[in-house]
Design an enzyme around this catalytic site. Structure first.
Site, PDB file in Angstrom:
ATOM      1  N   GLY A  50      29.037 -21.509 -96.806  1.00 20.30           N
ATOM      2  CA  GLY A  50      29.101 -21.565 -98.262  1.00 20.30           C
ATOM      3  C   GLY A  50      28.409 -20.367 -98.878  1.00 20.30           C
ATOM      4  N   GLN A  55      24.570 -15.420-105.316  1.00 21.43           N
ATOM      5  CA  GLN A  55      24.179 -14.820-104.044  1.00 21.43           C
ATOM      6  C   GLN A  55      24.841 -13.458-103.820  1.00 21.43           C
ATOM      7  OE1 GLN A  55      24.830 -18.698-101.733  1.00 21.43           O
ATOM      8  NE2 GLN A  55      23.300 -17.575-100.530  1.00 21.43           N
ATOM      9  N   CYS A 108      20.085 -20.372 -95.208  1.00 21.14           N
ATOM     10  CA  CYS A 108      20.690 -19.786 -96.397  1.00 21.14           C
ATOM     11  C   CYS A 108      20.963 -18.303 -96.153  1.00 21.14           C
ATOM     12  CB  CYS A 108      19.755 -19.964 -97.592  1.00 21.14           C
ATOM     13  SG  CYS A 108      20.392 -19.268 -99.123  1.00 21.14           S
ATOM     14  N   LEU A 109      22.149 -17.857 -96.540  1.00 22.91           N
ATOM     15  CA  LEU A 109      22.503 -16.450 -96.341  1.00 22.91           C
ATOM     16  C   LEU A 109      21.616 -15.507 -97.155  1.00 22.91           C
ATOM     17  CD1 LEU A 109      26.410 -16.724 -96.283  1.00 22.91           C
ATOM     18  CD2 LEU A 109      24.825 -16.596 -94.337  1.00 22.91           C
ATOM     19  N   HIS A 150      23.936 -27.822-101.700  1.00 21.83           N
ATOM     20  CA  HIS A 150      23.170 -26.585-101.477  1.00 21.83           C
ATOM     21  C   HIS A 150      23.671 -25.484-102.408  1.00 21.83           C
ATOM     22  CE1 HIS A 150      21.153 -23.562 -98.736  1.00 21.83           C
ATOM     23  NE2 HIS A 150      22.032 -22.784 -99.355  1.00 21.83           N
ATOM     24  N   GLU A 151      24.985 -25.296-102.465  1.00 19.51           N
ATOM     25  CA  GLU A 151      25.545 -24.244-103.317  1.00 19.51           C
ATOM     26  C   GLU A 151      25.377 -24.576-104.796  1.00 19.51           C
ATOM     27  OE1 GLU A 151      26.003 -21.546-101.859  1.00 19.51           O
ATOM     28  OE2 GLU A 151      26.128 -22.357 -99.832  1.00 19.51           O
ATOM     29  N   HIS A 154      22.102 -23.474-105.871  1.00 19.02           N
ATOM     30  CA  HIS A 154      22.067 -22.027-106.140  1.00 19.02           C
ATOM     31  C   HIS A 154      22.451 -21.723-107.579  1.00 19.02           C
ATOM     32  CE1 HIS A 154      20.950 -19.810-102.623  1.00 19.02           C
ATOM     33  NE2 HIS A 154      21.750 -20.522-101.852  1.00 19.02           N
TER      34      HIS A 154
END
Length: 185
Positions: A50, A55, A108-109, A150-151, A154
């Site tokens: 995701g 991000q 997380c990226l 999670h997204e 963000h």
């Protein structure tokens, strides 16, 4: 809006856009779809499941999720969000958490090398627009529901650092400091 979507890259903590509540997208047009395509490509390149628009430096209420089938992909999907593969969520609204709230190790990226247990409900309802600006509703559970939550965090300016317990924050202290030092340079 922004410049060339092809130049977008994943930003890392402590980039300020990661702490910003994102703005609604007024219209899903070709530029937004080009950003979506770039986000999907970046997610695949990074081996993630995701990615939210902030991000990649854009404070937009947009994210993509690409969770393998069989991982709670959808409990109730109207209309179906198509075949397996990335699902696009424009201006999403998450509600109706259900099921047990359980910890699960998340990464997380935008926070490379950092993982920690995050407690989330197993199931949620999400309403959003797809890549064509068409509304859809789905109930997701398991890893898919967790990815959506999670997204969604963000685009609200919330990171896993805010959700993990004290022990996990301590465990990741050196990696967090390294990112903060790199962000200061």
């Amino acid at each position: 809006m922004t410049g060339d979507p092809e130049t977008l890259q994943i930003v890392h903590y402590p980039h300020p856009v990661l702490r910003q509540r994102s703005d609604a997208i007024e219209q899903v047009d070709d530029h937004v779809r080009a950003v979506i395509d770039r986000m999907i490509a970046l997610t695949e390149q990074a081996g993630g499941i995701g990615l939210a628009a902030n991000q990649v430096g854009l404070p937009w209420r947009l994210f993509v999720c690409d969770v393998p089938e069989g991982d709670g992909r959808s409990v109730d999907d109207e209309p179906p969000t198509a075949s397996p593969g990335p699902v696009v969520f424009v201006n999403p609204e998450v509600s109706e958490p259900a099921g047990p709230v359980e910890p699960f190790a998340e990464g997380c990226l935008s926070l490379p090398e950092i993982t920690g247990d995050v407690r989330r409900p197993d199931e949620i309802l999400v309403k959003a627009l797809d890549r064509d600006g068409q509304p859809f509703t789905l109930r997701a559970a398991g890893l898919y529901g967790r990815c959506i939550q999670h997204e969604f965090d963000h685009i609200e300016g919330v990171l896993i650092l805010d959700r993990m317990g004290m022990m996990d924050r301590r465990k990741n202290r050196n990696a967090i400091r390294a990112l903060e030092g790199a962000g200061a340079g």
